[in-house]
Design an enzyme around this catalytic site. Structure first.
Site, mmCIF file in Angstrom:
data_model
loop_
_atom_site.group_PDB
_atom_site.id
_atom_site.type_symbol
_atom_site.label_atom_id
_atom_site.label_comp_id
_atom_site.label_asym_id
_atom_site.label_seq_id
_atom_site.Cartn_x
_atom_site.Cartn_y
_atom_site.Cartn_z
ATOM 1 N N LYS A 103 -10.178 5.974 3.714
ATOM 2 C CA LYS A 103 -11.477 5.514 4.192
ATOM 3 C C LYS A 103 -12.614 5.957 3.274
ATOM 4 O O LYS A 103 -13.500 5.173 2.967
ATOM 5 C CB LYS A 103 -11.683 6.058 5.618
ATOM 6 C CG LYS A 103 -13.028 5.795 6.211
ATOM 7 C CD LYS A 103 -13.199 4.319 6.498
ATOM 8 C CE LYS A 103 -14.653 3.942 6.661
ATOM 9 N NZ LYS A 103 -15.383 3.773 5.408
ATOM 10 N N HIS A 110 -9.001 3.722 -1.853
ATOM 11 C CA HIS A 110 -7.631 3.212 -1.720
ATOM 12 C C HIS A 110 -7.246 2.362 -2.930
ATOM 13 O O HIS A 110 -7.176 1.138 -2.835
ATOM 14 C CB HIS A 110 -7.534 2.413 -0.419
ATOM 15 C CG HIS A 110 -6.173 1.873 -0.117
ATOM 16 N ND1 HIS A 110 -4.999 2.446 -0.571
ATOM 17 C CD2 HIS A 110 -5.781 0.786 0.615
ATOM 18 C CE1 HIS A 110 -3.963 1.738 -0.134
ATOM 19 N NE2 HIS A 110 -4.417 0.720 0.575
ATOM 20 N N CYS A 153 0.825 -1.217 0.000
ATOM 21 C CA CYS A 153 0.000 0.000 0.000
ATOM 22 C C CYS A 153 0.854 1.260 0.000
ATOM 23 O O CYS A 153 0.329 2.358 -0.190
ATOM 24 C CB CYS A 153 -0.941 -0.003 1.192
ATOM 25 S SG CYS A 153 -1.705 -1.601 1.473
#
Ligand SMILES: [Zn+2]
Lengths: 388, 129
Positions: free
Chosen positions: A330, A334, A84
């Site tokens: 959130k 993402h 990520c």
């Protein structure tokens, strides 16, 4: 040493683009960034591209040259993979390349395409950021790994699911007017608490969504900005990167994220700032609890203290320390490989005044972005300042 | 045991040792523990690792009830994954327990190995005592 300026930024809308390709998503963001920077393809010295699961999701490796080609750029191109944090790490290396004089103009960003594979497959892909031998083989999913950390945090410092729910409520609130955000709707504390459990104590609305999208920046040396007469009001003044053990079981504690602490220390030293100088932050809130871990590791709250920050209103856009004015992972979404660079894009927009939430932070001059891979086994921290 | 010997320890051997009731871990001269595959101590970089007997009982440090699983674990969901402290090392495993909500911090567990066709690797199982 040349200082590094953000000359241009670009994003695709974050959300579901199942019929598009990773190269096309990046082309959209990259062309927008290059046009924002008024930079021509032949001026680009390097392309740095973050991507996590291209092989699994697209059946396509070797994305570096492919995405450069999609921009009409023939400069050396490299893909960075750090889960990520993939494009956070790409930005880090782009900053270094400009600082050391290797490049005057770098296009850096990332892209990911995941919504077309469905929940089962996406869960399996995301789990590859964890240790395959020690964790995935014991049923650890990506939410499961963060759930273990949240469980340990609650045990050490206290806090509740309700405290975490306020992080989700805040970040959804911040995303309402962000035209690039995947979730432009509000949620209530009760919505978050009543959502189905993914991995206790985390529910579906504690988690960021699965997202397709791309982000891009044009980073240039101050000399290039001056010579080319490019408006580049935001400077990257600090960069830090750190690693930790991949498996949670090998860490001294589960309730803190020391890699972020080390990356922050390096970035703050690089920029000559202290945590107290920071006006606003974009942190890696893949789960509500991750925002709490990040705020403490960045030195903005003492350990155990950030859990109530959203509930108390301190981290809302009109609070003392606005956190994730973009909506965060959130609510903004993402797209894994795009996320780290997208935070720098959003921070740049916030600081230079063309973000929907810029009015809330018009006094801000120093912003920090924080990107984390896996359970913070890879992390980058960048300091952005309005150039004087 | 010879120092060279440990370089060839595999994770599979680690799992088989649990199945034969002879679980081990790797120790460096400074006493840091780790589990295979390791050629150096992750804590201090020492290359001389020896094979030592792993304490039989661990204690649950953190646990989560996983509801959304990968396909390899879908048939077991919801299940509990936990990290347990065995002294020199901590390990991650699936808790063998019918009521997932009943698993608590401080629960003492022993080790077992489960092998299924759907999973590529053996599953480390924690059995509450
Ligand atoms: Zn050692």
């Amino acid at each position: 040493m040349p200082s590094v300026r953000v000359a241009g930024v670009g994003l695709t809308p974050f959300g579901e683009h199942p019929d598009r390709t990773t190269r096309d998503l990046f082309a959209e963001a990259g062309i927008e960034a290059m046009s924002d920077a008024e930079v021509r393809a032949d001026a680009v010295d390097a392309v740095y591209f973050g991507n996590f699961v291209g092989e699994l999701a697209d059946g396509q490796g070797h994305h570096g040259p492919l995405v450069a080609e999609s921009l009409g750029v023939s400069a050396p191109a490299t893909r960075f993979e750090s889960a990520c944090a993939s494009s956070g790490v790409a930005v880090r290396h782009a900053v270094r390349a400009v600082e050391c004089g290797d490049a005057d103009v770098v296009v850096v960003g990332g892209a990911e395409r995941m919504t077309h594979v469905g929940t089962d497959e996406a869960t399996a892909m995301l789990a590859t950021a964890a240790d395959a031998i020690h964790e995935v083989s014991a049923g650890v999913t990506f939410p499961g790994a963060y759930a273990l950390m949240a469980d340990a945090y609650f045990e050490t410092y206290g806090g509740s699911r309700r405290d975490l729910a306020h992080v989700a409520v805040k970040n959804h609130g911040h995303a309402l007017e962000n035209e690039y955000a995947q979730f432009q709707f509000e949620v209530s504390v009760d919505d978050v608490l009543e959502a189905p459990t993914v991995a206790s104590p985390l529910g579906l609305l504690d988690a960021c969504p699965v997202t397709d999208g791309a982000s891009a920046l044009v980073l240039v040396s101050d000399e290039y900005a001056r010579d080319a007469d490019v408006e580049a009001a935001v400077e990257v003044t600090g960069s830090g990167q750190a690693s930790d053990t991949l498996a949670l079981q090998d860490r001294e504690t589960l309730s803190r994220t020391p890699a972020t602490e080390r990356a922050a220390a390096e970035a703050y030293r690089d920029a000559g700032i202290e945590a107290a100088d920071i006006d606003l932050v974009e942190v890696h809130d893949c789960f509500t609890c991750a925002e709490v871990f990040a705020l403490e590791a960045l030195g903005l709250y003492d350990p155990g203290e950030a859990i109530t920050a959203a509930r108390e209103g301190e981290t809302w856009r009109d609070g003392q320390l606005p956190v994730n004015c973009s909506g965060g992972l959130k609510a903004k979404g993402h797209p894994v490989g795009a996320t780290g660079a997208s935070q720098v894009v959003e921070m740049t927009r916030l600081l230079r005044g063309d973000h929907p939430n810029s009015d809330y932070v018009s006094e801000a001059s120093t912003g920090v972005t924080h990107s984390a891979g896996g359970t913070v086994a890879s992390t980058t921290v960048h300091v952005l300042e309005v150039a004087r | 045991m010879s120092e060279r010997e440990t370089a060839s320890r595999t994770h599979d051997e680690f799992c088989r040792a649990i199945e034969t009731g002879d679980p081990f871990y790797l120790a460096c001269p400074d006493g840091h523990g780790s589990v295979p595959p390791r050629r150096v101590c992750p804590e201090c970089g020492a290359q001389s690792l020896t094979v030592e007997a792993l304490p039989e009982t661990g204690r649950v440090q953190a646990a989560t009830v996983v509801h959304v699983a990968t396909s390899a674990f879908a048939d077991s969901a919801p299940y509990v994954t936990a990290i347990a402290d065995f002294g020199p090392v901590s390990l991650t495993g699936v808790v063998a327990e019918t009521d997932p909500e009943a698993v608590e911090h401080g629960t003492d567990v022993t080790l077992a190995i489960q092998r299924t066709d759907e999973r590529k690797r053996p599953t480390l199982v924690f059995e509450p005592r």
